[in-house]
Enzyme design. Sequence first.
Site, short mmCIF file in Angstrom:
data_model
loop_
_atom_site.label_atom_id
_atom_site.label_comp_id
_atom_site.label_asym_id
_atom_site.label_seq_id
_atom_site.Cartn_x
_atom_site.Cartn_y
_atom_site.Cartn_z
N TYR A 189 1.02 -21.13 -20.53
CA TYR A 189 1.16 -23.16 -21.87
C TYR A 189 1.31 -23.98 -20.71
CZ TYR A 189 2.67 -27.58 -24.08
OH TYR A 189 3.25 -28.44 -24.49
N ASP A 284 2.27 -22.14 -12.01
CA ASP A 284 2.86 -22.87 -12.87
C ASP A 284 3.96 -22.21 -13.64
OD1 ASP A 284 3.98 -24.40 -14.46
OD2 ASP A 284 2.53 -25.18 -16.06
N LYS A 312 11.66 -28.79 -15.26
CA LYS A 312 12.70 -28.05 -15.70
C LYS A 312 13.93 -28.60 -15.09
CE LYS A 312 10.03 -25.73 -19.13
NZ LYS A 312 10.80 -26.07 -20.68
#
Length: 472
Positions: A189, A284, A312
Site C-alpha cells: 500500500y 516506501d 508516521k
Amino acid sequence: MASKISRVGVALELPCFSKISKRVPCRSSSVRVKSVVSVGDQKKTFTLEKSQEAFNTAKNLMPGGVNSPVRAFISVGGQPILIDSVKGSHMWDIDGNEYIDYVGSWGPAIIGHADDEVLAALTETMKKGTSFGAPCLLENTLAEMVISAVPSIEMVRFVNSGTEACMGVLRLARAFTGREMIIKFEGCYHGHADAFLVKAGSGVATLGLPDSPGVPKAATSKTLTAPFNDVAAVEDIFETNKGEIAAIILEPAVGNSGFITPKPDFLEAICRISKENGALLIFDEVMTGFRLSYGGAQEYFGITPDLTTLGKIIGGGLPVGAYGGRREIMEMVAPAGPMYQAGTLSGNPLAMTAGIHTLKRLQLPGTYEYLNKITGELVEGIINAGKKTGHAICGGYISGMFGFFFTEGPVYNFDDAKKSDADKFARFYRGMLEEGVYFAPSQFEAGFTSLAHSSEDVQQTIAAAEKVLRKI
Ligand SMILES: Cc1ncc(COP(=O)(O)O)c(C=O)c1O
C-alpha cells in the site's frame, strides 16, 4: 546531527520512557458506564455501550462512521471502540475500558503515546503559533536529522501524509526518468492516490485495473503489478516493457498485507534489475522508516534505494510525510527544479517539533535492541500459545514491527497471506479486545510495539492470547 545507529549490538538496556499514569474513566455521556476492564486487575464486565451510541451517531455524520475505513471494524465484525485518551503503551476508550495498544496510531507512537517530553516541546512551540506558512528553523533541524539517518536521503521534502509523499515521489520518478510506467507489488500500500489503487492478484505484467470506482483507467494503466518476493515476475515485466519503466516502488518489509519480510537477496535483486534497466528504486518507508532501525529498512537490509518515502514516526503523532533521495534527483523538485509539488501546512512547526523529539529519543543507545527483544517475546509467545492450543499459526517480527497469520505458512506474498483463516482472526480479535488488548482490526495490517511496552504488557498479552485461543 544524529549519529547513525547500527542494528548490531547486544545492549538490551531500555532507554528512559514515560511511566504510564493512572487515568480516570471519561466523564460525559448519557449512558452509564457498566464496568471497567483494567489490564492486570481482576476482569469485570466488558461493555461498549458508549462506543456503540457514539458510533451510531457517527454513522449519520461520516461515511461508515469513520474517517479511515479500517477503523470501522468491518473485517473483524463487532463494535468499533472510540478512544478517549492514550498514554505510553495503553489506551482508554470512552466506556473506560483500558487496552494494551499494538497499533500505536498505525505506527507513529514508537516511543509510546503522549510522551511527556514531546508534549512539553509541543506546548513550547505552540506558544509561538501553530502554523507559519513560511520557512522555520525546525524544518532545517528535522531535515538534518532525516538526512543523517537515512542512507539514501541527501535532500528531503516534507509533506503532510504518507499518501502525499508517495504521490510526490511518483511524479518525481517520472519527471527524472522521462518514463511513465511503474511497478508495484501486490498487497503493498502506498496511500490512496489513483495510480497506486491497482487490483492485486492480476497476472504478471497485466495492465492495472482500478481498485476503486472513481479511479480512471488511465490513472492506473501505467501501474504494473508483481507478487512480492518474485524476482522472475519483475524481470518479465522489464523484458516486455523495455525502456518504459520509471520506477519500482515497494515496502521493503511489507506491513499492509500483514507483516511479510523479503526473502534473502530479494531486495538486492530488485536493486540490480532497476539499475540495469535505468529505472529508479523507491523504498516506501512510511511504515518501516525509523522503525526497523534508525536508518529504516534500507539500513537494516543494507540496500540503498534511489528515493525513499517517510511518514508516521517522523511526525511523532502529528500529520507528516516526506520524500527524499539523491541530490541530483531531488533538485528537480520545485522551486529548485521544474517538478511541481507544494503544501499549505507542509513543514509546520508542530509536526516538526514532535518529529525532532521523537527521533532524539530513538537515538538513545539500546532503542532497537529493546524493540526487537520485546517484540520477539510477544510474537514467539503468541505463536507458542497458538501451537499449544492446536492452531495453525505463523508469524514474524523485526524490531518494533510484527504480524501473525492463522495458517501454517510460510507467507511470502499477498496470496500466501490470504490463506490465513480470516474468520478465526476475527474471533481472536474480538476475544483479545475483551481481554484488554488492542491489535489492528484487520488480518492484513502489521502490529507495532513501542519503547513504552513493558515485559509485563507482553506477558499479559500472551496470557490473554492463550485464554482466547483455547476458546476459538
Ligand atoms: C507503506 C505506506 N505507504 C503509504 C501510506 C499512506 O500514509 P498516510 O496514511 O499517512 O497517507 C501508508 C499508510 O499506512 C503506508 O503504510
